[in-house]
Design a protein around this motif. Sequence first.
Motif, short mmCIF file in Angstrom:
data_model
loop_
_atom_site.label_atom_id
_atom_site.label_comp_id
_atom_site.label_asym_id
_atom_site.label_seq_id
_atom_site.Cartn_x
_atom_site.Cartn_y
_atom_site.Cartn_z
N LEU A 1 0.79 -1.50 -0.03
CA LEU A 1 0.36 -0.10 0.36
C LEU A 1 1.01 1.39 -0.19
O LEU A 1 0.48 2.39 -0.94
CB LEU A 1 -1.45 -0.41 1.12
N LEU B 1 2.12 1.16 -3.32
CA LEU B 1 1.62 2.41 -4.45
C LEU B 1 0.76 3.71 -4.21
O LEU B 1 0.53 4.47 -4.55
CB LEU B 1 0.05 1.22 -4.26
N GLU B 2 0.71 4.12 -3.12
CA GLU B 2 0.93 5.17 -2.65
C GLU B 2 1.80 5.89 -2.71
O GLU B 2 1.36 7.54 -3.21
CB GLU B 2 0.77 5.32 -1.05
N ALA C 1 0.44 3.11 -11.97
CA ALA C 1 0.33 3.20 -10.54
C ALA C 1 -1.54 2.40 -10.52
O ALA C 1 -2.07 3.15 -11.89
CB ALA C 1 -0.27 4.47 -10.15
N TYR D 1 -5.20 -1.02 -5.34
CA TYR D 1 -4.53 0.33 -4.05
C TYR D 1 -5.93 -0.10 -3.48
O TYR D 1 -5.97 -0.49 -2.56
CB TYR D 1 -4.50 1.67 -4.74
N SER D 2 -6.88 0.20 -4.28
CA SER D 2 -8.52 0.61 -3.17
C SER D 2 -8.85 -1.52 -3.05
O SER D 2 -9.06 -1.54 -1.56
CB SER D 2 -9.26 0.43 -4.87
N GLN E 1 -6.31 -1.36 0.31
CA GLN E 1 -7.03 -0.74 1.38
C GLN E 1 -8.19 -1.93 1.92
O GLN E 1 -8.16 -1.15 3.04
CB GLN E 1 -7.37 0.39 0.69
#
Length: 660
Positions: free
Chosen positions: A113, A116-117, A127, A132-133, A136
């Motif tokens: 995470l 990716l951030e 990206a 990422y979603s 998360q």
Amino acid sequence: MEILAVIQMCYNSPMLQLKDVIKQFADQVVLRHVDWHVRPTDRIGLCGENGAGKTTLLRLLAGQSEVDSGKIQIARGTTIGYLPQEGLEHRGRNLFTEVRSALAELLSVENELRMLEEQISRGAEQADLDRYSELQEFFRQRGGYTIEAEIGRVLKGLGFEEQDWHKPCEQFSGGWQMRIALAKLLLQKPNLLLLDEPTNHLDLPARDWLESYLATYPHAVVLVSHDRFFLDQVVTRIVEIWHAKLTDYPGNYSRYLIARDERVTALRELKSRQDEEIARLEAFINKFRYNANKASLVQSRVKQLEKIERIELPPERKKIGFSFPIPPKSGRLSLSLSGVSHGYGDVSVIEEVDLVIERGERIALVGANGAGKSTMMRLLAGVETPLKGEREEGHNLNMAYFAQDQARTLDSSLTVLEQITRVAPYDMVPKVRNLLGAFLFHGDDVHKKVAVLSGGERNRLALAILLLKPANLLLLDEPTNHLDLASKEVLLQALKGYQGTLVFVSHDRYFVDALASRVVEVAAHRATSYPGNYADFLRSKSGEGDASHSTLRVEQVNAKKTSAKVNDKNSRSISHAERKAERREEQKRQKQLAEVEKRIEDLEQALAELTNEMQDPAMAVDHSRLGKLIDKHTNLQTELDDCLERWEVLQELLTEDDAS
């Protein structure tokens, strides 16, 4: 409805199954053709005599041992966590880092995470926003954002102070190493948690916390414990291992004891009738064996005899009784400490402690490990002299002291029987065999040399020897360590009948509850007295706003609700919405009460009809049917007991509502 049915089916479907499993060591069969299962939300306590195979079964479930025959089926996606009794060691990292490493999957997700951030913040084209979603949401659902807080909660619950978090793991002793392993398992939250004596080395506050944690654990738990109170509070199903077979009993340990006695009584009656039938058949066969005219009848009886499945009775549990010799009478004051302070080097353990012990009292010292309980016991015993203050003995004091390292006083060159006989008073010599049996020294065990005994066996022998002495003050530091449930019961009953004064330390809640008339909490360098047993002590602490000894229990929840009501009543105003909510809650409870009362009537009627059916003479030969009726009777009785408890809780809550 279809979705609910699927969910219910998933919860009832076995996550693990044993099918026709055989396991043996040399010529000893531990499990013989065993069929058994564990469901996703089971909380199971394994019971049985020492050596029955409890640890072996846990090792099989954990995949650390192989079956000799049969198979173990595990549902897809099942994760298993196993806590053995010994062999645990952690080194190379500090406590917090070691425990945190148990969450390797979450930590890996956290690292991805962050990566990716960083890409998103730079506006990088590669990206992956969908990834990422997805990560998360997974991280959130698995508690990733509260990792640090959860680690702290578990470590604190198991007795680690915050200043311990950065200590290297190798600095912790064996008992604390077990706590580290347990903390890692609890944080991982496996679908199947296997615990072999998890309460070993835990003090009462840590046991209380673990008990509460496991009682609400969302997945399956299978455990072995010699702590009766712990079993009563945590498990909802007992599995007894006997004669290489597993027998299921619904309910906790106390209910198991009752149900087992009922089952054994029924089996004994069935076996008596079966023995009569077998004797009748054998008599016929023997009488007409050589009579040609009766050959077909004889052969028929032989086949009938071969088809009978012989009933095996569990062994009679020996009722080993032991009573203390009558102690010499002491004065009203047995022992006292006045203004006592003590410590070691620069470390202060207790400060300005006053403690008066009167004749006939039964005092339990409680507190976290390291608080100073054993130091207090050594001061009371006169083994150590306080740095400050006075220790005063009462008139005609005759004291016996059992230390945690009491086994060091034994003579390694003697046998068990020689050791205890040599120190026993003359009139107690005839009782030494019974006493040794109570503390697990059976048959040829009494002829073992002390030198070859394990640490636990030495401790048990040292305790047995101490109990023979006619002392009027007993000081017992952890006497229940290394004792199984049966031995603890023998010791408990003996101490209940003891006519002298008793001061003891024990981490067994049931033992303390059943014995103590006063609890002395050793904490923060002080010793504070509370009248009553451990349950009374917890209520007193809760009333003081201190829940450190026990996280929320049912009775504490109710106490807090009651306290909240009192506070609301004394407040200047209660909103209309709150009053409506209270009325709705009261109406809901009244409806639940009516439903429970109706269910109680139905269950009592069903039990009465079932009892009549079981008493039918036709059941004497229909063993299979009677066995099913006995199981049904046990299940109905368990449900009735639960309903009665629920009825009492609802009645109490409605009474409180009326009062407020």
